[in-house]
Each structure stands twice: as C-alpha cells, then as structure tokens.
Design an enzyme around this catalytic site. Structure first.
Site, PDB file in Angstrom:
ATOM      1  N   GLU A 111       4.316  63.343 -18.010  1.00 16.50           N
ATOM      2  CA  GLU A 111       3.501  62.154 -18.335  1.00 16.50           C
ATOM      3  C   GLU A 111       4.109  60.898 -17.681  1.00 16.50           C
ATOM      4  OE1 GLU A 111       2.687  61.884 -22.538  1.00 16.50           O
ATOM      5  OE2 GLU A 111       2.363  64.029 -22.716  1.00 16.50           O
ATOM      6  N   GLU A 129       6.127  66.711 -29.441  1.00 13.54           N
ATOM      7  CA  GLU A 129       6.864  65.701 -30.218  1.00 13.54           C
ATOM      8  C   GLU A 129       7.195  66.145 -31.649  1.00 13.54           C
ATOM      9  OE1 GLU A 129       4.347  62.212 -29.783  1.00 13.54           O
ATOM     10  OE2 GLU A 129       4.229  62.496 -27.627  1.00 13.54           O
TER      11      GLU A 129
HETATM   12  O1  G3I Z   1     -10.888  52.802 -24.973  1.00 14.18           O
HETATM   13  C1  G3I Z   1     -10.762  52.275 -26.316  1.00 14.18           C
HETATM   14  C2  G3I Z   1     -11.007  50.778 -26.289  1.00 14.18           C
HETATM   15  O2  G3I Z   1     -12.376  50.544 -25.931  1.00 14.18           O
HETATM   16  C3  G3I Z   1     -10.730  50.218 -27.705  1.00 14.18           C
HETATM   17  O3  G3I Z   1     -10.895  48.815 -27.693  1.00 14.18           O
HETATM   18  C4  G3I Z   1      -9.281  50.563 -28.074  1.00 14.18           C
HETATM   19  C5  G3I Z   1      -8.886  50.074 -29.445  1.00 14.18           C
HETATM   20  O4  G3I Z   1      -9.542  50.848 -30.420  1.00 14.18           O
HETATM   21  O5  G3I Z   1      -9.129  52.007 -28.095  1.00 14.18           O
HETATM   22  C6  G3I Z   1      -9.343  52.520 -26.789  1.00 14.18           C
HETATM   23  O6  G3I Z   1      -9.186  53.928 -26.867  1.00 14.18           O
HETATM   24  C7  G3I Z   1      -7.838  54.279 -27.100  1.00 14.18           C
HETATM   25  C8  G3I Z   1      -7.385  55.090 -25.894  1.00 14.18           C
HETATM   26  O7  G3I Z   1      -6.072  55.617 -26.111  1.00 14.18           O
HETATM   27  C9  G3I Z   1      -7.308  54.194 -24.655  1.00 14.18           C
HETATM   28  O8  G3I Z   1      -6.795  54.970 -23.577  1.00 14.18           O
HETATM   29  C10 G3I Z   1      -7.800  55.129 -28.353  1.00 14.18           C
HETATM   30  O9  G3I Z   1      -8.093  54.299 -29.469  1.00 14.18           O
HETATM   31  C11 G3I Z   1      -6.388  55.703 -28.511  1.00 14.18           C
HETATM   32  O10 G3I Z   1      -6.336  56.590 -29.607  1.00 14.18           O
HETATM   33  C12 G3I Z   1      -6.054  56.487 -27.257  1.00 14.18           C
HETATM   34  O11 G3I Z   1      -4.718  56.901 -27.390  1.00 14.18           O
HETATM   35  C13 G3I Z   1      -4.303  58.043 -26.652  1.00 14.18           C
HETATM   36  C14 G3I Z   1      -2.980  58.426 -27.313  1.00 14.18           C
HETATM   37  O12 G3I Z   1      -2.380  59.501 -26.603  1.00 14.18           O
HETATM   38  C15 G3I Z   1      -3.179  58.853 -28.746  1.00 14.18           C
HETATM   39  O13 G3I Z   1      -3.849  60.047 -28.720  1.00 14.18           O
HETATM   40  C16 G3I Z   1      -4.087  57.669 -25.170  1.00 14.18           C
HETATM   41  O14 G3I Z   1      -5.324  57.525 -24.490  1.00 14.18           O
HETATM   42  C17 G3I Z   1      -3.285  58.768 -24.486  1.00 14.18           C
HETATM   43  O15 G3I Z   1      -2.896  58.329 -23.181  1.00 14.18           O
HETATM   44  C18 G3I Z   1      -2.026  59.069 -25.284  1.00 14.18           C
HETATM   45  O16 G3I Z   1      -1.337  60.113 -24.645  1.00 14.18           O
HETATM   46  C19 G3I Z   1      -0.150  60.550 -25.331  1.00 14.18           C
HETATM   47  C20 G3I Z   1      -0.013  62.039 -25.058  1.00 14.18           C
HETATM   48  O17 G3I Z   1      -1.168  62.709 -25.520  1.00 14.18           O
HETATM   49  C21 G3I Z   1       1.253  62.571 -25.702  1.00 14.18           C
HETATM   50  N1  G3I Z   1       2.420  61.830 -25.226  1.00 14.18           N
HETATM   51  C22 G3I Z   1       2.325  60.381 -25.466  1.00 14.18           C
HETATM   52  C23 G3I Z   1       1.090  59.830 -24.768  1.00 14.18           C
HETATM   53  C24 G3I Z   1       1.019  58.329 -24.940  1.00 14.18           C
HETATM   54  O18 G3I Z   1       0.836  58.005 -26.292  1.00 14.18           O
END
Ligand code: G3I
Length: 356
Positions: free
Chosen positions: A261, A154
């Site tokens: 994705e 990105e």
């Molecule tokens: O599991 C916790 C939950 O218990 C809590 O209540 C909530 C709020 O704080 O957070 C939850 O964790 C979050 C997690 O996603 C849930 O799957 C994390 O805070 C959050 O940072 C995390 O975000 C990830 C995101 O990238 C940012 O890194 C996602 O998992 C992940 O699927 C997403 O993936 C990205 C790819 O890497 C790049 N392309 C876009 C894609 C979607 O954003």
C-alpha cells in the site's frame, strides 16, 4: 508589449515540449520493472462515490500489471445487513481486471474496520461460522482471478500485542480468529497465496509482535504464505535501513514479502493540525528523492519482493486527502502521496523511479 507576448508564447511552447507526459509508445512502469517485480495500484469501482476504473486515463492504467480493490472487497461493501451479499462493486472490479489479464491481489477477508456489526455479534462459535462462511464464499467466487489474499489485516496493535479492539478479537475472546481465517482461506483455495497484511511493520516492537503471532498461532501450518508490508510512509520516515530490515526479517522466515500500500504523505504521520501544503517545486523534489531511494532499495532486494502495489492511482483519488494523524475527516486537506498528480500527469517522482 506584443514582442513580450510573442516571446512568452514561444517560451511556453518550448517548455511544453519538456512537460512530462506518458506517450502510448513509451515503456510503462510495469514493463520497466518486468525483471524485478509486478507493479500495481488500488482501484475504486464506484464505492464511496469514486470510480477510478472509469475516471482514469487508459495510458495511466496501462502503467500497471497488478490491481487490488481499494474498498469493494471489504466486508462492509460486500455484505448486506440481512447477512446477504452485494457483489456489484467487487464483480465490476473483477470484470475490469479480467479484461486486462492482470494479476489481482484480494483485499481483505478479515479486518477490524468496515465489518458489519452482525458478523461478530454472536459468541465465539457463531463468529467462527460467520467468518468461515464469509471467507469460503468470497475466496471461491474469485478463485481463478485472485492470486493472493490479505486474509487478516492489522490484527496486531502498534504497542501492546494483539489488537484487542477488533470485533473479531472480542467475539472470540482472543486472537484465535486469525488462525481460523487462514484455515478457512486455505480450505477454500489450496493454491491461493495467503498473506497477513499490516502497517508500521518497520517499528521493531510491532515487527517482533507479528513474528511472535506467526509462531504462537502456528500460522504457517494454517496456510500463511507471506507478509504484506503496508508502505504508508512519509517523506522522512521510516529510514531506508528500517525498511530493508523489515523485508529481510520476514524473508528470512521463509515468507513471501509484498509491498502492499505504498504512498508517501507530505505531512507528519502523527500530528493532525498541519496546515494544507502547496505542491511546490521544493515538495516535488523532496517527494521525487524519497521515491527514488525507496525504489532503489526495492530493486536491490527484488529477489525478496513478490510485488509492489501503490495505494492510489492519482493524488486526487488518495484516501490521504481525508486522513490526518489517525483520523478521517470530511473536509479535504490536499495531499500529494503518489507518482501521478491530481490531473493524472506523471510527477517528477514517476520520472525518478523510471530513470535507472
Ligand atoms: O468519497 C467520500 C467523500 O465524498 C466523503 O465526503 C468522505 C467523508 O465521508 O468520505 C469519502 O469516502 C471515504 C473514502 O475512504 C475516500 O477514499 C470513506 O468514507 C472512507 O471510509 C474510505 O476509507 C477507506 C479506508 O481504507 C477505510 O476502509 C479508504 O478509501 C481506503 O484507502 C483505506 O484503505 C486502507 C486499507 O484498506 C487497509 N490499510 C490501510 C488503508 C488506509 O486506511
């Protein structure tokens, strides 16, 4: 009364024979697509309190022959505040993939999100050293496990050229970090396939900007092998023709194309305030029809597609339960973007993509 009860019991039993489930001796998704492309999904290894490796039924995991770490190989989860390393999550993910003998995508070396502040706190030359060292150590550690890396994720904005809010762009005072990342990855592993990964590439202006970036930064000569098309799509967007045009655009540049994705949100991709929907038969049919047309397109273009990766193992694990419009939220708004439901049961969408 008893007669009705007995009739209901018989009816429920009869219906249960038709409820769709995966049986161990049935052909898996990746077996069904073995003549087309590898089919994968992302897994969590304990980061953010979610561990889909541990919590997912083996029959479901057996559907895939390719995996990618959803978060455990991102800089924020790999690096400690004192410039050290925390390999726990990434090593546990790789331990699992080694035990399965599957293909592994590496995600992600350089991204504007989830990057510790210190990595880009110095000026351009310090940032270049940090970037090169990070890539060198990470790529070398998993050299024999990972066949391709999302080197830069990105780096282009949706509307105006390079993503200028990237901490790497700011530290460098421009987009040169992108070329440096590919050079560092290529030096660390001469054999690994190197990808640029992005979303909304079906939007003509973003797609043209990525083509321009590849040319202007001379990325192919710096190691770029392919483009990762993040398929975060919705029930009605983008069109099948826009997806096909995007696949062809990068394929015709001589690049590998990977769908990286794939998930299909049932909400508007831009409005944040839609009320939570129920997964009723109407929505189930819409989602199934959408997955059917997308996989028909993928099969038609299989010779141009190097792999297809879903973004999540089952609906309850999806990041989209915390995402609306353009923002993350603590509270969950249930989404149903994948082919296995919250109870890890195959959905009609799974049946549709298997039925050809
Ligand atoms: O599991 C916790 C939950 O218990 C809590 O209540 C909530 C709020 O704080 O957070 C939850 O964790 C979050 C997690 O996603 C849930 O799957 C994390 O805070 C959050 O940072 C995390 O975000 C990830 C995101 O990238 C940012 O890194 C996602 O998992 C992940 O699927 C997403 O993936 C990205 C790819 O890497 C790049 N392309 C876009 C894609 C979607 O954003």
């Amino acid at each position: 009364m008893n007669q009705i009860k007995n009739l209901l019991i018989v009816l429920m039993f009869f219906l249960s024979q038709f409820s769709f489930s995966i049986s161990p001796n049935k052909e898996t998704l990746s077996q069904k697509y073995s003549d087309y492309f590898p089919v994968g999904t992302c897994l969590s290894a304990g980061e953010f309190g979610s561990n889909s490796i541990k919590n997912t039924d083996t029959e479901l995991l057996n559907q895939y022959n390719l995996f990618v770490a959803e978060n455990s190989m991102k800089p924020e989860l790999l690096r400690t505040d004192n410039r050290g390393w925390n390999w726990n999550y990434a090593d546990s993910f790789i331990k699992y993939t080694r035990s399965r003998g599957v293909k592994v995508r590496g995600h992600v070396l350089v991204w504007h999100q989830m990057t510790p502040w210190w990595m880009t706190a110095g000026g351009k030359s310090e940032a270049k050293k940090v970037l090169t060292d990070h890539i060198n150590k990470l790529v070398k550690r998993y050299k024999n496990d990972i066949y391709c890396w999302d080197v830069v994720n990105e780096g282009v904005s949706d509307v105006y050229g390079y993503r200028k809010d990237s901490p790497w762009y700011k530290a460098y005072g421009g987009p040169e970090y992108i070329g440096d990342a590919f050079i560092a990855a290529r030096n660390a592993d001469p054999d690994c396939l190197l990808f640029y990964n992005d979303y909304n590439l079906t939007m003509p202006n973003k797609r043209s900007m990525v083509k321009k970036m590849i040319r202007d930064l001379d990325l192919i000569n710096k190691g770029l092998d392919g483009i990762g098309i993040q398929a975060h799509w919705s029930l009605n967007w983008p069109s099948i023709s826009a997806i096909e045009k995007t696949i062809n655009t990068f394929y015709e540049m001589g690049l590998l194309v990977e769908i990286t994705e794939l998930d299909i949100t049932c909400y508007s991709p831009i409005r944040e305030n839609e009320k939570e929907k129920k997964y009723d038969s109407k929505l189930e049919d819409k989602l199934a029809k959408r997955y059917k047309e997308i996989f028909e397109l993928f099969r038609k273009n299989a010779e141009k597609i190097n792999s297809v990766t879903m973004w999540g193992i089952s609906d309850n694990e999806s990041w989209l339960n915390h995402f609306r419009g353009f923002n993350f939220y603590n509270e969950v708004r249930a989404n149903y973007p994948l082919i296995f439901d919250k109870d890890q049961k195959p959905k009609k969408a799974y049946k549709e993509i298997m039925d050809f």
